[in-house]
Design a protein around this motif. Sequence first.
Motif, mmCIF file in Angstrom:
data_model
loop_
_atom_site.group_PDB
_atom_site.id
_atom_site.type_symbol
_atom_site.label_atom_id
_atom_site.label_comp_id
_atom_site.label_asym_id
_atom_site.label_seq_id
_atom_site.Cartn_x
_atom_site.Cartn_y
_atom_site.Cartn_z
ATOM 1 N N THR A 70 -55.133 23.912 -2.589
ATOM 2 C CA THR A 70 -54.166 24.090 -1.585
ATOM 3 C C THR A 70 -52.962 23.200 -2.363
ATOM 4 O OG1 THR A 70 -55.574 24.528 0.035
ATOM 5 C CG2 THR A 70 -53.341 24.156 0.525
ATOM 6 N N THR A 85 -50.080 33.999 2.292
ATOM 7 C CA THR A 85 -50.679 33.273 1.256
ATOM 8 C C THR A 85 -50.285 33.618 -0.254
ATOM 9 O OG1 THR A 85 -52.804 33.425 2.321
ATOM 10 C CG2 THR A 85 -53.007 32.569 0.098
ATOM 11 N N THR A 128 -49.703 35.339 8.676
ATOM 12 C CA THR A 128 -49.966 34.287 7.732
ATOM 13 C C THR A 128 -49.744 34.945 6.323
ATOM 14 O OG1 THR A 128 -51.902 33.564 8.879
ATOM 15 C CG2 THR A 128 -51.514 32.913 6.556
ATOM 16 N N ASP A 164 -45.309 25.843 8.176
ATOM 17 C CA ASP A 164 -45.137 26.833 9.190
ATOM 18 C C ASP A 164 -43.730 27.198 8.849
ATOM 19 O OD1 ASP A 164 -47.596 27.312 10.496
ATOM 20 O OD2 ASP A 164 -47.317 25.614 11.990
ATOM 21 N N LYS A 208 -49.221 29.522 3.228
ATOM 22 C CA LYS A 208 -50.125 28.891 2.442
ATOM 23 C C LYS A 208 -50.038 28.950 0.943
ATOM 24 C CE LYS A 208 -55.107 27.362 1.961
ATOM 25 N NZ LYS A 208 -56.362 27.554 2.668
ATOM 26 N N HIS A 250 -47.242 31.184 9.198
ATOM 27 C CA HIS A 250 -48.100 30.203 8.229
ATOM 28 C C HIS A 250 -47.897 30.486 7.032
ATOM 29 C CE1 HIS A 250 -50.595 26.799 7.976
ATOM 30 N NE2 HIS A 250 -51.160 27.432 7.012
ATOM 31 N N ARG A 270 -49.488 23.414 -0.815
ATOM 32 C CA ARG A 270 -48.756 23.088 0.216
ATOM 33 C C ARG A 270 -49.079 24.003 1.591
ATOM 34 N NH1 ARG A 270 -42.638 21.476 -1.003
ATOM 35 N NH2 ARG A 270 -43.959 19.924 -2.084
ATOM 36 N N GLU A 271 -49.041 23.692 2.720
ATOM 37 C CA GLU A 271 -49.200 24.418 3.910
ATOM 38 C C GLU A 271 -48.038 24.220 5.089
ATOM 39 O OE1 GLU A 271 -53.054 25.885 5.732
ATOM 40 O OE2 GLU A 271 -53.994 24.364 4.410
#
Length: 134
Positions: free
Chosen positions: A14, A77, A75, A19, A7, A5, A16-17
């Motif tokens: 935010t 970030t 994840t 996978d 982010k 994921h 864009r997010e």
Amino acid sequence: MNKFHLKIVTPKGTYREVDADLLNVKTTDGYIGILAHHIPLAAGVDISEMHYIVDGQKYEFAIAGGFVYVSPENTVTLIANVIESQDEIDLKRAQEAEKRARERLAKDGNGLDVKRAELALKKALVRENVKNIK
């Protein structure tokens, strides 16, 4: 291919997010590639080109510095000072910024003005490069 994921966050919130399958980003120590289940990592991000891949589709960006954090929970970030996708970049504006920065560098000035002009030039050149990627 395994995914993680991703982010992307800016001061505005935010951005864009997704996978993603792969993230390539230039840290202050050089370019790195991040895949699913990457070891935990925290690094500064340089003014540079960046891309991620989702299901074989590559997404290109210009990033104006920031920070990347890879968590043990698969994840990533990315905290970006400023980020623009290839589609969002205004090539004419980037070329004008390059011209202004080069003019400032050609003049005699104090150290702060030179440093600002060098950063502005680097950002403009990155934006132009990303926009021109086929």
